[in-house]
Design a protein around this motif. Structure first.
Motif, PDB file in Angstrom:
ATOM      1  N   GLY A 277       6.577   5.336  -4.783  1.00  0.00           N
ATOM      2  CA  GLY A 277       7.035   4.346  -5.744  1.00  0.00           C
ATOM      3  C   GLY A 277       8.511   4.077  -5.734  1.00  0.00           C
ATOM      4  O   GLY A 277       9.173   4.191  -4.703  1.00  0.00           O
ATOM      5  N   PRO A 278       9.060   3.732  -6.881  1.00  0.00           N
ATOM      6  CA  PRO A 278      10.446   3.267  -6.992  1.00  0.00           C
ATOM      7  C   PRO A 278      11.506   4.288  -6.596  1.00  0.00           C
ATOM      8  O   PRO A 278      12.653   3.924  -6.404  1.00  0.00           O
ATOM      9  N   LYS A 279      11.130   5.557  -6.452  1.00  0.00           N
ATOM     10  CA  LYS A 279      12.107   6.549  -5.982  1.00  0.00           C
ATOM     11  C   LYS A 279      12.339   6.429  -4.473  1.00  0.00           C
ATOM     12  O   LYS A 279      13.265   7.024  -3.944  1.00  0.00           O
ATOM     13  N   ASP A 280      11.497   5.647  -3.795  1.00  0.00           N
ATOM     14  CA  ASP A 280      11.680   5.458  -2.360  1.00  0.00           C
ATOM     15  C   ASP A 280      13.008   4.747  -2.113  1.00  0.00           C
ATOM     16  O   ASP A 280      13.339   3.789  -2.812  1.00  0.00           O
ATOM     17  N   PRO A 281      13.802   5.198  -1.131  1.00  0.00           N
ATOM     18  CA  PRO A 281      15.113   4.586  -0.871  1.00  0.00           C
ATOM     19  C   PRO A 281      15.075   3.087  -0.587  1.00  0.00           C
ATOM     20  O   PRO A 281      16.055   2.392  -0.829  1.00  0.00           O
TER      21      PRO A 281
ATOM     22  N   LEU B  10       0.831  -1.205   0.000  1.00  0.00           N
ATOM     23  CA  LEU B  10       0.000   0.000   0.000  1.00  0.00           C
ATOM     24  C   LEU B  10       0.868   1.259   0.000  1.00  0.00           C
ATOM     25  O   LEU B  10       0.647   2.178  -0.790  1.00  0.00           O
ATOM     26  N   ASP B  11       1.852   1.291   0.883  1.00  0.00           N
ATOM     27  CA  ASP B  11       2.647   2.508   1.067  1.00  0.00           C
ATOM     28  C   ASP B  11       3.608   2.784  -0.071  1.00  0.00           C
ATOM     29  O   ASP B  11       3.980   3.932  -0.301  1.00  0.00           O
ATOM     30  N   ARG B  12       4.012   1.776  -0.796  1.00  0.00           N
ATOM     31  CA  ARG B  12       4.903   1.982  -1.943  1.00  0.00           C
ATOM     32  C   ARG B  12       4.125   1.995  -3.259  1.00  0.00           C
ATOM     33  O   ARG B  12       4.709   1.973  -4.330  1.00  0.00           O
TER      34      ARG B  12
ATOM     35  N   PHE C 297      13.572   0.740  -2.203  1.00  0.00           N
ATOM     36  CA  PHE C 297      13.675  -0.071  -3.419  1.00  0.00           C
ATOM     37  C   PHE C 297      15.132  -0.385  -3.726  1.00  0.00           C
ATOM     38  O   PHE C 297      15.498  -1.523  -3.972  1.00  0.00           O
ATOM     39  N   GLN C 298      15.964   0.630  -3.714  1.00  0.00           N
ATOM     40  CA  GLN C 298      17.397   0.425  -3.968  1.00  0.00           C
ATOM     41  C   GLN C 298      18.031  -0.387  -2.845  1.00  0.00           C
ATOM     42  O   GLN C 298      18.887  -1.239  -3.076  1.00  0.00           O
ATOM     43  N   HIS C 299      17.594  -0.143  -1.630  1.00  0.00           N
ATOM     44  CA  HIS C 299      18.119  -0.860  -0.458  1.00  0.00           C
ATOM     45  C   HIS C 299      17.933  -2.379  -0.612  1.00  0.00           C
ATOM     46  O   HIS C 299      18.861  -3.151  -0.379  1.00  0.00           O
ATOM     47  N   PHE C 300      16.748  -2.801  -1.009  1.00  0.00           N
ATOM     48  CA  PHE C 300      16.500  -4.236  -1.142  1.00  0.00           C
ATOM     49  C   PHE C 300      17.145  -4.829  -2.377  1.00  0.00           C
ATOM     50  O   PHE C 300      17.499  -5.999  -2.383  1.00  0.00           O
ATOM     51  N   VAL C 301      17.323  -4.048  -3.433  1.00  0.00           N
ATOM     52  CA  VAL C 301      17.978  -4.537  -4.639  1.00  0.00           C
ATOM     53  C   VAL C 301      19.478  -4.724  -4.415  1.00  0.00           C
ATOM     54  O   VAL C 301      20.061  -5.730  -4.761  1.00  0.00           O
TER      55      VAL C 301
END
Length: 176
Positions: A163-167, A30-32, A169-173
């Protein structure tokens, strides 16, 4: 069923953790604004009752990310006080208290929803997913906000995004 307060067996603890991961994953979806993440926590034939929307959970996932993104800049759904009750080895019922904060798109106000999620989950093989969710509203309120995100104390912090600009996303990738 174990008695309240009784120490659970390792298998039951593993099932409780898997169910908790599903419930937390729903909040993150929901939040992302991530419809695919939301769909991943529901079985394909799952149904939801969100009041104004009653029907397919997968259809709801596609609709809710748009519905939340339009009026709100950010949302934050947190759950707690989760009770998990098993019905045999392949079904469980949960009640989770939810606080959902919604920052209006202009940052001027916050709508805060307090309620509960009443969930039914099914285990298929080694996988738990939601089969039905009913949202119960306890109360809701709107507050004016003084947005301090760019103030001196917080200006240098990373900022959240739907969305994908949230930090994260990069953290988990990257594992950073």
């Amino acid at each position: 069923m174990i008695e309240t307060g009784q120490i659970a067996a390792p298998d039951e603890l593993a099932n409780r953790l898997a169910i908790t991961d599903i419930l937390h994953g729903h909040c993150r979806g929901l939040d992302r604004s991530d419809a695919d993440s939301l769909k991943a926590v529901y079985w394909p034939e799952a149904e939801v009752d969100y009041g104004a929307f009653k029907g397919s959970a997968h259809q709801f996932a596609d609709l809710v990310v748009v519905a939340l993104a339009e009026p709100y800049e950010l949302t934050q759904h947190t759950i707690g006080n989760t009770i998990i009750q098993f019905d045999g080895d392949h079904q469980a019922n949960t009640e989770s208290y939810v606080t959902a904060r919604h920052l209006l798109a202009d940052g001027s106000a916050e709508m805060v929803f307090s309620g509960r999620y009443l969930d039914r989950l099914e285990r298929r093989g080694d996988c738990w997913k939601l089969i039905h969710r009913q949202v119960v509203m306890d109360w809701s309120r709107m507050h004016s906000v003084v947005d301090e995100r760019e103030g001196e104390a917080f200006a240098a912090l990373s900022k959240g995004d739907h969305g994908p600009k949230d930090p994260s996303f990069q953290h988990f990738v990257s594992g950073e």
